[in-house]
Design an enzyme around this catalytic site. Structure first.
Site, short mmCIF file in Angstrom:
data_model
loop_
_atom_site.label_atom_id
_atom_site.label_comp_id
_atom_site.label_asym_id
_atom_site.label_seq_id
_atom_site.Cartn_x
_atom_site.Cartn_y
_atom_site.Cartn_z
N ARG A 10 4.04 6.90 7.17
CA ARG A 10 3.50 6.12 7.93
C ARG A 10 2.95 6.02 9.23
O ARG A 10 3.40 6.97 9.73
CB ARG A 10 4.72 4.85 7.61
CG ARG A 10 4.97 3.14 8.35
CD ARG A 10 5.91 2.74 9.28
NE ARG A 10 6.08 1.42 9.50
CZ ARG A 10 6.39 0.57 9.81
NH1 ARG A 10 8.04 1.39 10.38
NH2 ARG A 10 6.36 -0.19 10.02
N HIS A 11 1.94 5.15 9.35
CA HIS A 11 0.50 5.65 10.33
C HIS A 11 1.45 5.09 11.61
O HIS A 11 2.65 4.93 11.73
CB HIS A 11 0.20 4.18 10.42
CG HIS A 11 0.73 2.94 10.17
ND1 HIS A 11 0.79 2.40 11.44
CD2 HIS A 11 0.66 1.41 9.39
CE1 HIS A 11 1.25 0.95 11.79
NE2 HIS A 11 0.97 0.86 10.35
N GLU A 13 2.54 3.88 15.82
CA GLU A 13 2.83 3.09 15.71
C GLU A 13 1.68 1.55 16.07
O GLU A 13 0.58 2.73 15.98
CB GLU A 13 3.55 2.59 17.00
CG GLU A 13 3.92 1.76 17.46
CD GLU A 13 4.35 1.80 19.61
OE1 GLU A 13 5.83 1.71 19.83
OE2 GLU A 13 3.37 2.01 20.37
N GLY A 14 1.67 0.83 15.96
CA GLY A 14 0.13 0.20 16.53
C GLY A 14 0.73 -0.80 17.22
O GLY A 14 1.89 -1.33 17.94
N TRP A 16 0.90 -4.18 16.93
CA TRP A 16 1.52 -5.29 16.73
C TRP A 16 2.87 -4.50 16.03
O TRP A 16 3.68 -5.61 16.59
CB TRP A 16 1.02 -6.26 15.34
CG TRP A 16 -0.25 -7.45 15.85
CD1 TRP A 16 -0.47 -7.55 17.31
CD2 TRP A 16 -0.47 -8.59 15.68
NE1 TRP A 16 -1.06 -7.80 17.21
CE2 TRP A 16 -1.53 -9.22 16.15
CE3 TRP A 16 -0.24 -8.89 14.17
CZ2 TRP A 16 -2.12 -10.30 15.32
CZ3 TRP A 16 -1.09 -9.88 13.51
CH2 TRP A 16 -2.15 -10.62 14.27
N ASN A 17 2.97 -3.26 16.10
CA ASN A 17 4.69 -2.91 16.27
C ASN A 17 4.84 -2.93 17.28
O ASN A 17 6.54 -3.42 17.56
CB ASN A 17 4.73 -1.40 15.61
CG ASN A 17 4.06 -0.96 13.93
OD1 ASN A 17 3.07 -0.77 13.91
ND2 ASN A 17 4.37 -1.55 13.01
N SER A 24 1.30 -6.55 8.64
CA SER A 24 -0.07 -6.67 7.31
C SER A 24 -1.53 -6.39 7.26
O SER A 24 -1.47 -5.37 7.27
CB SER A 24 0.36 -8.39 7.01
OG SER A 24 0.71 -8.17 5.99
N ARG A 62 -5.58 1.65 11.33
CA ARG A 62 -4.38 2.28 11.56
C ARG A 62 -4.36 3.24 11.18
O ARG A 62 -3.43 4.43 10.96
CB ARG A 62 -3.44 1.31 11.81
CG ARG A 62 -3.00 0.64 10.48
CD ARG A 62 -1.73 -0.65 11.69
NE ARG A 62 -0.98 -1.55 10.44
CZ ARG A 62 -1.18 -2.58 10.01
NH1 ARG A 62 -2.64 -3.02 10.05
NH2 ARG A 62 -0.61 -2.65 8.54
N GLU A 89 -0.57 -2.22 3.53
CA GLU A 89 0.28 -2.58 4.22
C GLU A 89 0.56 -4.04 2.96
O GLU A 89 -0.15 -4.64 2.47
CB GLU A 89 0.66 -2.77 5.73
CG GLU A 89 1.57 -3.65 5.26
CD GLU A 89 3.16 -2.46 5.70
OE1 GLU A 89 3.18 -2.28 3.87
OE2 GLU A 89 3.50 -2.28 6.29
N ARG A 90 1.34 -4.25 2.61
CA ARG A 90 2.73 -5.05 1.95
C ARG A 90 1.86 -6.58 2.72
O ARG A 90 1.16 -7.04 3.99
CB ARG A 90 3.98 -5.70 1.89
CG ARG A 90 4.33 -6.43 1.62
CD ARG A 90 6.38 -7.30 1.46
NE ARG A 90 6.37 -7.86 1.30
CZ ARG A 90 8.10 -8.33 1.62
NH1 ARG A 90 8.72 -7.46 1.83
NH2 ARG A 90 8.35 -9.40 1.30
N HIS A 188 1.30 2.67 5.01
CA HIS A 188 1.65 1.69 5.32
C HIS A 188 4.06 1.89 5.30
O HIS A 188 3.90 2.23 4.21
CB HIS A 188 1.31 0.48 5.21
CG HIS A 188 0.25 0.73 5.61
ND1 HIS A 188 -0.75 0.16 7.24
CD2 HIS A 188 -1.19 1.54 4.92
CE1 HIS A 188 -1.88 0.24 6.75
NE2 HIS A 188 -2.51 0.69 6.03
#
Length: 258
Positions: A10-11, A13-14, A16-17, A24, A62, A89-90, A188
């Site tokens: 999983r990438h 941290e972005g 928005w994380n 998304s 990301r 991502e979903r 993701h």
């Protein structure tokens, strides 16, 4: 007996994380911490002696940025990176941009958990009135997909993520693995969870409790039929990994707004 090794990531941290928002399909870069997570992941993989022959990512920055940083830290920048929207991502539909904790306060933690973690519940779809609709669907990257923009998702359950991911897995990724190449999929949380469900045969109910923290590599050892021969391994400091898992699980809990 293990015949193949597959790595899922999983990438990092972005932005928005960090803000606990549904990101998304909105294209966000890694946060400063996310860059460090990806670099640390690459260093760990290098220290453990792993070498990649092929990397697959989504077409979101990301995911791509994470792959680049991992390969750079490993000294393997030359390894091919293949991108596809099918690893995106979903698609969280109308929930995109919303804060998970505030939603839990308004709708209840159980409803947010259903939206985030259930297998076959699709959130309300995005429409043209949504503040991020045009940013997503006018983006030139979506002209490169193998379906028309009109046929791209407007919202997805995890089941629908797996449905759009599996054709790509079977046609493009599996042949690389079967040819003996060591593959990293830097994608993701939900595209990796969907693939884990498929490979490990996780039930529709149990997949809700599978959590992947950002920047932690997952090693799968597979037999000749691409079935796991042992439980998945999250590589790194196990105490830190458990703390990171708890942090992800707590994102959907209500907190007083400030």
């Amino acid at each position: 007996m293990s015949k193949y090794k597959l790595f899922l990531l999983r990438h990092g941290e972005g932005e928005w994380n960090k803000e606990n928002r549904f990101c998304s399909w909105v294209d966000q870069k890694l946060s400063v911490n996310g860059v460090k997570e990806a670099q640390d992941c690459g260093r760990l993989l290098k220290e453990q002696g792993y070498k990649f022959d092929m990397v697959f990512t989504s077409i979101l920055s990301r995911s791509v940025q994470t792959a680049w940083l991992v390969l750079e830290a490993m000294g393997q920048e030359w390894v091919p990176v293949i991108k596809s929207w099918r690893l995106n991502e979903r698609h969280y539909g109308a929930l995109i941009g919303l804060n998970r904790a505030e939603m839990a306060l308004n709708h209840g933690e159980e409803q947010v958990k259903i939206w985030r973690r259930s297998y076959d519940v699709t959130p309300p779809p995005i429409d043209e009135s949504h503040p991020y609709f045009l940013e997503i669907y006018n983006d030139r990257r979506y002209t490169t997909c193998d379906v028309s923009k009109e046929n791209l998702p407007r919202a997805e359950s995890l089941k629908e993520v797996l449905d759009r991911l599996l054709p790509y897995w079977d046609s493009t990724v599996v042949p690389e693995i079967r040819s003996g190449r060591t593959v990293l999929i830097a994608a993701h949380g939900n595209s990796c969870r969907a693939l884990l469900k498929h490979l490990e045969g996780i039930s529709d109910g149990d997949i809700a409790s599978v959590t992947l923290p950002t920047g932690i590599p997952v090693l799968l050892e597979l037999d000749e039929n691409l079935r796991p021969v042992k439980p998945r391994q999250l590589l790194g400091d196990q105490a830190k990994i458990q703390a990171a898992i708890k942090k992800v699980e707590d994102q959907g809990k209500a907190t007083p707004s400030t």
